[in-house]
Scaffold this motif. Structure first.
Motif: not given
Length: 842
Positions: A464-465, A468, A564, A567-568, A633, A636-637, A640
């Protein structure tokens, strides 16, 4: 009062050697508050001039001349009607003055003296008197002075006007004559007789003298005739002079008119010359510019500079502001046609040069930063730098030849669009190769309503990293390239300047003048943004599809991609300086947001559709167990700026879980529903307490309450009453007390005597109680699951329930059987020991 006014008025005219003839106290028509005096005045020394003077009274009660008119300027006197009682009258000089007299007598006197002085002093162009009584404009008219008032000052009869004082010599002769007759004073008649006799004697002597000088008289008559003839000759001579002067006057008047016409003609000629000079200046195009327009050189800096200067000069000449009437001139039309030919040839030259350059730069390899590692999108600043030297010519084309401008813009977008399409596809293909498991056709399954072993393609933290980082690098590479291209296009193609509409286009020959639509600032900004967006969309036509493809590729690897990626994208939408790129990211962001909504709805549906296995104990439900993994999971959202998108779904998801735990607890036959609710509500409460999500505080409290209710319900149902006969016995005791029997007298009842109580107590020795508790523990252990980890909690709750029942029975024994020394065969310490031993042994 009248005498005071007269004296005041006389003081005004005496310093100028003027004499007041008459006056009238008046006010202007419709302005009766503003009064003044109209005075008729004459000079005291020849030549006699008659003037009409308006005298105004100041705020300090003094009188002051305001304006005056010569009597000869008077054209008309209008009395409105012939009634003597009318107060209004008009005096017409250079303009009409309307007056209202305050006294009809003064009006009468004033109008009469006006007529009299006009008759006496105006030889020709006599003013007309209308709507005035005829009796006022006759010689023997009766005026207010001699009819109503005897005023020697204002009398204007012939005697006063012709009176002349005697001279000093005549006065001495009169005195000497009177001194010769002593009775001249006392007897006037005798004196008159003497004077008459002397006068007749003198007349006789004069006749004799005349008769004696007949010859002299004849001579005198001859001289008089000569004088008369001479006077006639002089008169004829004067008449001839007068005719000459009249001719001179007519000639001068004609010359004056001719001079005036000459002045007008001269002025018109000057204006015409100025206008012609203006037209010639504006429509003049120097020879060097004509040669440059005919054969422009775009290959050298000097040639480019000369071409720009020539093009600007042509633009100024063609777009000069010339009156529409002058556009009809043949010379103007010919010159404008000549300009049109220059424009067409110059425009073709520019289009040919730029068209070749655009096609050539369509194969540019681009520049990339060698120091940067990872994904790189080449930049094309070199192309922009070389094209910037032609920016003035492109601006000229936009103003002068819109069709060629649109064609060049299309060639640029097609050529450079292929270049960017090549670069973007290379970038996104490289990005996809960095993401594992290519070629998977279906999306992974990660639904919290399914058992964990049914999840497919569970993504690791490392993977997942990588996703991203790859997406972030791609979005970061897009920003400088798109911003650089947008800034160049806005400047080079002048996209920030509104173009004329199709109805009001720039014309340079036989057409309307240049007229750009007047629009509001908001509409202008909207139009500019639309033009920029359209051109950038043509240049980066594949960007949206490639970005969608990359995100779809990530989607096939990771079910939680929408978290994610959202978010990005949101970060880049906010930070992108290119409006086109920001709008593109925003469009993709909306699609990802929809994917998030679909993903969350699928999670809720999976909770509702969860199927429980009936072969084993139920334990923790899949969606309660999986919610922890889901929260990790989604963290991260949740951290944000888009947390609100997830929070609203979180509440719906947890509410659904709370609802369906109770519903699914009734579907399992091997596990009591209280156990399923107790374990799952407890697990959910613990998880929500760890997550510390403020928006779920209400759900956390609800989960705790439902857990406590389920625990209490299970203990009540399965623990029951281990001392059943004792409880039944004391229920009867309580019934007797309720019926009115005193608690201390219940023991006298045969069925509830002390002997009966002892029999019941003997049935529950400590060993029997412990044996029953051991059996109960095995049943609880069989019901509860290991993952729920609530066995000790439930066992402690049952212990507390047993102690509560024990204390209740002890209290009833003390109340109903006081002093009987009857007690249960085991104590609270024994109960604690029983529960502790059973728990340790298992």
């Amino acid at each position: 009062m009248t005498s005071m006014v007269v004296r005041a008025l006389q003081e005004i005219f005496q310093p100028n050697e003027e004499r007041l003839i008459t006056y009238c106290h008046v006010s202007k028509y419709m302005k009766k508050k503003k009064t003044s005096f109209l005075c008729l005045v004459s000079t005291t020394s020849p030549p006699i001039n008659i003037t009409i003077v308006q005298v105004k009274e100041t705020d300090k009660h003094t009188h002051k001349r305001k304006r005056s008119w010569a009597l000869a300027e008077l054209k008309n006197v209008d009395g409105y009607n012939e009634s003597s009682e009318t107060q209004e009258f008009d005096l017409h000089f250079d303009k009409l003055y309307r007056w209202v007299a305050t006294n009809v007598k003064e009006r009468h006197s004033f109008i009469h003296h006006l007529w009299k002085q006009a008759v006496k002093h105006i030889m020709k162009d006599m003013p007309t008197f209308k709507n005035v009584p005829l009796s006022w404009i006759t010689e023997d008219a009766v005026t207010p002075e001699n009819k109503f008032v005897s005023s020697p000052l204002l009398g204007d009869n012939d005697l006063t006007e012709d009176f002349q004082a005697i001279t000093d010599k005549e006065q001495e002769d009169l005195k000497r004559l009177m001194s010769g007759c002593e009775f001249a004073i006392s007897n006037a008649e005798a004196f008159m007789e003497i004077l008459a006799r002397d006068l007749s004697l003198l007349d006789g002597e004069n006749v004799q003298c005349v008769l004696a000088s007949e010859e002299q008289v004849e001579m005198l008559m001859g001289q008089l005739k000569v004088a008369i003839d001479e006077a006639d000759r002089l008169e004829k001579q004067l008449d001839s002079y007068d005719e000459i002067l009249c001719h001179v006057r007519d000639t001068m008047e004609k010359m004056e008119k001719k001079n005036s016409m000459i002045s007008v003609v001269d002025k018109n000629n000057q204006l015409l010359l100025r206008e012609l000079e203006n037209i010639v200046t504006r429509l003049d195009l120097p020879r060097k510019y004509q040669e440059t327009l005919e054969d422009a050189d775009f290959t050298t800096p000097q040639g480019l500079k000369a071409a720009v200067e020539a093009g600007n000069a042509l633009k100024v000449a063609m777009n000069s502001d010339i009156d529409k009437a002058l556009l009809q001139m043949t010379a103007v039309q010919e010159q404008r046609r000549r300009f049109e030919k220059y424009k067409e040839k110059f425009s073709r030259s520019i289009c040919r040069q730029l068209n070749n350059l655009f096609i050539h730069y369509g194969n540019h390899k681009g520049e990339s930063d060698k120091t940067v590692e990872g994904l790189i999108l080449p930049q094309h600043s070199g192309v922009h730098k070389e094209l910037n030297s032609y920016i003035d010519l492109m601006h000229w084309i936009k103003v002068m030849d819109r069709k060629s401008y649109d064609s060049l813009k299309s060639v640029y977008t097609n050529s450079l669009g292929k270049l960017y399409e090549r670069d973007l596809k290379n970038l996104f293909e490289l990005a996809k190769t960095r993401i594992a498991a290519p070629g998977i056709a279906t999306s992974p399954t990660t639904l919290i309503g399914l058992d964990r072993d049914m999840w497919s393609l569970e993504t690791s933290t490392h993977d997942r990293k990588t996703y991203k980082v790859t997406l972030e690098q791609v979005l970061t590479q897009l920003e400088p390239v798109c911003l650089q291209e947008q800034q160049f296009c806005v400047a080079f193609f002048q996209l920030d300047v509104l173009s004329p509409s199709s109805k009001n286009t720039l014309t340079t020959l036989d057409g309307p003048e240049i007229d750009v639509n007047v629009v509001s600032p908001r509409k202008a900004e909207k139009q500019i943004n639309e033009d920029v967006r359209n051109m950038m969309s043509n240049l980066f036509s594949c960007l949206k599809s490639e970005l969608d493809s990359l995100i779809d590729h990530i989607k096939r690897q990771d079910s939680f991609y929408c978290m994610y990626v959202l978010v990005c994208l949101n970060q880049h939408v906010m930070s992108a300086q290119s409006t086109f790129l920001s709008n593109t990211f925003a469009s993709v962001l909306i699609e990802v947001k929809r994917s998030l909504d679909q993903f969350m709805q699928m999670q809720i549906d999976s909770v509702k559709e969860c199927k429980l296995s009936r072969k084993y104990k139920c334990g923790i439900l899949p969606y309660v167990s999986n919610i922890e993994e889901f929260a990790l999971n989604a963290d991260c959202l949740l951290k944000s700026d888009r947390r609100a998108d997830l929070e609203k779904w979180y509440t719906r998801l947890v509410d659904t879980i709370l609802e369906y735990i109770a519903m699914h607890s009734n579907d399992h036959h091997k596990t009591p529903s209280q156990v399923i609710k107790m374990e799952n509500y407890h697990h959910l409460y613990s998880l929500l307490s760890q997550l510390k999500i403020s928006v779920l505080d209400a759900q956390r409290k609800e989960a705790k309450q439902k857990y406590n209710d389920a625990l209490q319900g299970y203990v009540t149902l399965y623990f029951g009453r281990p001392l059943e006969k004792l409880n039944t016995f004391f229920e009867g005791v309580q019934a007797r007390v309720a019926s009115g029997v005193k608690a201390s007298e219940v023991s006298y009842q045969l069925a509830f005597s002390k002997q009966e109580l002892r029999k019941v107590i003997n049935q529950y020795p400590g060993s029997t109680v412990k044996k029953g508790l051991e059996s109960l523990y095995k049943k609880v252990e069989k019901h509860l699951s290991e993952e729920g980890n609530l066995l000790q909690v439930v066992w402690r709750a049952m212990q507390e329930e047993f102690i509560r029942q024990y204390k209740m029975l002890e209290d009833l024994i003390q109340q109903c059987y006081p002093g009987s020394m009857i007690n249960l065969e085991f104590t609270i310490d024994d109960i604690l020991h029983f529960f502790s031993d059973i728990a340790r042994s298992h």
